[in-house]
Design a protein around this motif. Structure first.
Motif, PDB file in Angstrom:
ATOM      1  N   LEU A  57       0.860  -1.178   0.000  1.00  0.00           N
ATOM      2  CA  LEU A  57       0.000   0.000   0.000  1.00  0.00           C
ATOM      3  C   LEU A  57       0.894   1.224   0.000  1.00  0.00           C
ATOM      4  O   LEU A  57       2.004   1.186   0.553  1.00  0.00           O
ATOM      5  CB  LEU A  57      -0.904   0.054   1.235  1.00  0.00           C
ATOM      6  CG  LEU A  57      -2.064  -0.947   1.296  1.00  0.00           C
ATOM      7  CD1 LEU A  57      -1.592  -2.259   1.873  1.00  0.00           C
ATOM      8  CD2 LEU A  57      -3.209  -0.380   2.120  1.00  0.00           C
ATOM      9  N   ASN A  58       0.410   2.290  -0.604  1.00  0.00           N
ATOM     10  CA  ASN A  58       1.252   3.480  -0.614  1.00  0.00           C
ATOM     11  C   ASN A  58       0.466   4.776  -0.553  1.00  0.00           C
ATOM     12  O   ASN A  58      -0.705   4.850  -0.935  1.00  0.00           O
ATOM     13  CB  ASN A  58       2.129   3.501  -1.866  1.00  0.00           C
ATOM     14  CG  ASN A  58       1.340   3.775  -3.130  1.00  0.00           C
ATOM     15  OD1 ASN A  58       0.936   2.846  -3.805  1.00  0.00           O
ATOM     16  ND2 ASN A  58       1.106   5.037  -3.454  1.00  0.00           N
ATOM     17  N   LEU A  59       1.171   5.763  -0.015  1.00  0.00           N
ATOM     18  CA  LEU A  59       0.786   7.165  -0.193  1.00  0.00           C
ATOM     19  C   LEU A  59       1.975   7.786  -0.886  1.00  0.00           C
ATOM     20  O   LEU A  59       3.076   7.788  -0.333  1.00  0.00           O
ATOM     21  CB  LEU A  59       0.563   7.855   1.159  1.00  0.00           C
ATOM     22  CG  LEU A  59      -0.591   7.357   2.008  1.00  0.00           C
ATOM     23  CD1 LEU A  59      -0.530   8.023   3.378  1.00  0.00           C
ATOM     24  CD2 LEU A  59      -1.921   7.653   1.327  1.00  0.00           C
ATOM     25  N   SER A  88      -2.934   7.675  -3.226  1.00  0.00           N
ATOM     26  CA  SER A  88      -2.898   6.351  -2.608  1.00  0.00           C
ATOM     27  C   SER A  88      -2.859   5.255  -3.670  1.00  0.00           C
ATOM     28  O   SER A  88      -3.233   5.475  -4.825  1.00  0.00           O
ATOM     29  CB  SER A  88      -4.124   6.156  -1.719  1.00  0.00           C
ATOM     30  OG  SER A  88      -5.285   6.094  -2.508  1.00  0.00           O
ATOM     31  N   GLY A  89      -2.386   4.091  -3.251  1.00  0.00           N
ATOM     32  CA  GLY A  89      -2.359   2.946  -4.153  1.00  0.00           C
ATOM     33  C   GLY A  89      -2.285   1.671  -3.349  1.00  0.00           C
ATOM     34  O   GLY A  89      -1.892   1.678  -2.173  1.00  0.00           O
ATOM     35  N   ILE A  90      -2.682   0.589  -3.979  1.00  0.00           N
ATOM     36  CA  ILE A  90      -2.661  -0.694  -3.284  1.00  0.00           C
ATOM     37  C   ILE A  90      -2.625  -1.820  -4.306  1.00  0.00           C
ATOM     38  O   ILE A  90      -3.244  -1.717  -5.352  1.00  0.00           O
ATOM     39  CB  ILE A  90      -3.916  -0.839  -2.377  1.00  0.00           C
ATOM     40  CG1 ILE A  90      -3.930  -2.171  -1.632  1.00  0.00           C
ATOM     41  CG2 ILE A  90      -5.205  -0.683  -3.163  1.00  0.00           C
ATOM     42  CD1 ILE A  90      -5.010  -2.229  -0.555  1.00  0.00           C
ATOM     43  N   PHE A  91      -1.812  -2.823  -4.029  1.00  0.00           N
ATOM     44  CA  PHE A  91      -2.003  -4.081  -4.756  1.00  0.00           C
ATOM     45  C   PHE A  91      -1.686  -5.246  -3.843  1.00  0.00           C
ATOM     46  O   PHE A  91      -0.873  -5.143  -2.921  1.00  0.00           O
ATOM     47  CB  PHE A  91      -1.238  -4.129  -6.085  1.00  0.00           C
ATOM     48  CG  PHE A  91       0.261  -4.243  -5.996  1.00  0.00           C
ATOM     49  CD1 PHE A  91       0.876  -5.466  -5.763  1.00  0.00           C
ATOM     50  CD2 PHE A  91       1.056  -3.120  -6.190  1.00  0.00           C
ATOM     51  CE1 PHE A  91       2.250  -5.572  -5.714  1.00  0.00           C
ATOM     52  CE2 PHE A  91       2.437  -3.215  -6.137  1.00  0.00           C
ATOM     53  CZ  PHE A  91       3.038  -4.446  -5.898  1.00  0.00           C
ATOM     54  N   LEU A  92      -2.373  -6.327  -4.116  1.00  0.00           N
ATOM     55  CA  LEU A  92      -2.207  -7.533  -3.304  1.00  0.00           C
ATOM     56  C   LEU A  92      -1.220  -8.475  -3.954  1.00  0.00           C
ATOM     57  O   LEU A  92      -1.112  -8.525  -5.182  1.00  0.00           O
ATOM     58  CB  LEU A  92      -3.539  -8.271  -3.191  1.00  0.00           C
ATOM     59  CG  LEU A  92      -4.584  -7.685  -2.275  1.00  0.00           C
ATOM     60  CD1 LEU A  92      -5.781  -8.614  -2.220  1.00  0.00           C
ATOM     61  CD2 LEU A  92      -4.006  -7.487  -0.889  1.00  0.00           C
ATOM     62  N   ALA A  93      -0.529  -9.221  -3.139  1.00  0.00           N
ATOM     63  CA  ALA A  93       0.322 -10.286  -3.663  1.00  0.00           C
ATOM     64  C   ALA A  93      -0.561 -11.280  -4.414  1.00  0.00           C
ATOM     65  O   ALA A  93      -1.706 -11.506  -4.023  1.00  0.00           O
ATOM     66  CB  ALA A  93       1.043 -10.986  -2.516  1.00  0.00           C
ATOM     67  N   PRO A  94      -0.046 -11.864  -5.485  1.00  0.00           N
ATOM     68  CA  PRO A  94      -0.848 -12.854  -6.217  1.00  0.00           C
ATOM     69  C   PRO A  94      -1.326 -13.955  -5.266  1.00  0.00           C
ATOM     70  O   PRO A  94      -0.582 -14.401  -4.400  1.00  0.00           O
ATOM     71  CB  PRO A  94       0.141 -13.417  -7.245  1.00  0.00           C
ATOM     72  CG  PRO A  94       1.157 -12.345  -7.416  1.00  0.00           C
ATOM     73  CD  PRO A  94       1.282 -11.665  -6.089  1.00  0.00           C
TER      74      PRO A  94
END
Lengths: 181, 73
Positions: free
Chosen positions: A70-72, A84-90
């Motif tokens: 996750l990021n700002l 903001s941003g977000i990604f999940l591990a596969p």
């Protein structure tokens, strides 16, 4: 008693190869605007560019297992803005509730700790999961973005509080959320 | 417990037509996202007499699995 520990810890140099592997996975890259393979050198350069006071990149851990990023970014405390941003591990798709709790932790950090007054997010038009997650915590599509592929969303503290009020007790009863900038 | 009212709320949480919400309705990566999971948990908190665990909800594969979390009628 809470059931699940959600922790956002600042991204470290030792984490970036794991994150690069996630980011290059088709399930993740397919939801991003940039889809070319990221090399180790590119990743190291990227980390050098974001490991500073204007960017907060957090490794998401769910019950001590690394589960996403996750990021700002581009935080401007004077202007009160950030992205903001977000990604999940596969393979972590079933961590939905934990991800929701993490998104609340990140947004609380942005508004309550950093004192930001607006967050933005860019989401590909076809990324229904991310759109639902974002609108679920109060983000709204910017005017004039309908025809754009990588659409811009925004949220204010007021919209965020209104959208998340009904989820707060549920999250608090089941998750401990810790943010370590 | 009003089963139909419960299913109506689950349909709303999943953003699907309640007419499609048969017991074998599958929860997939396309409909079982984070907002759907927290929204369904809110409904369970309202209708269930016990606190449903996150792990139990995450393990659901169909609507029948969600209904089963309510416990005995």
């Amino acid at each position: 008693m809470v059931e699940v520990a959600v922790a956002l810890t600042r991204l470290q140099a030792g984490d970036i190869e794991m994150v690069r592997a996630w980011r290059n996975h088709a399930d993740v890259a397919g939801q991003m605007e940039y889809r070319e393979t990221i090399t180790a050198e590119m990743q190291a350069r990227w980390f050098g560019s974001i490991n500073n006071g204007s960017n907060y990149y957090f490794l998401l851990r769910v019950d001590d297992e690394a589960a996403g990023l996750l990021n700002l970014k581009n935080v401007d405390v004077q202007a009160g803005t950030g992205e903001s941003g977000i990604f999940l591990a596969p393979g972590r798709v079933l961590d939905g509730m934990a991800v929701f709790a993490a998104a609340i932790g990140l947004t609380d950090f942005a508004f309550a700790t950093l004192g930001l007054r607006e967050l933005r997010a860019h989401i590909l038009k076809g990324n229904r999961r991310a759109i639902r997650q974002s609108t679920g915590i109060g983000y709204a599509l910017d005017a004039g973005q309908e025809a754009i592929e990588n659409q811009r969303y925004r949220v204010t503290p007021e919209a965020y509080r209104a959208a998340t009020a009904r989820f707060r007790s549920l999250i608090a009863a089941r998750f401990s959320v810790r943010v370590q900038p | 417990m009003d089963r139909q009212a419960f299913l109506n709320e689950i349909a709303t949480a999943l953003e699907v037509d309640v007419a499609l919400l048969k017991d074998d309705f599958e929860l997939t990566k396309d409909n079982w996202d984070s907002l759907a999971q927290v929204s369904v948990m809110l409904v369970l908190d309202e209708y269930s007499t016990r606190k449903v665990a996150v792990e139990e909800l995450s393990a659901c594969k169909t609507v029948a699995d969600i209904v089963a979390l309510l416990g005995p009628a």
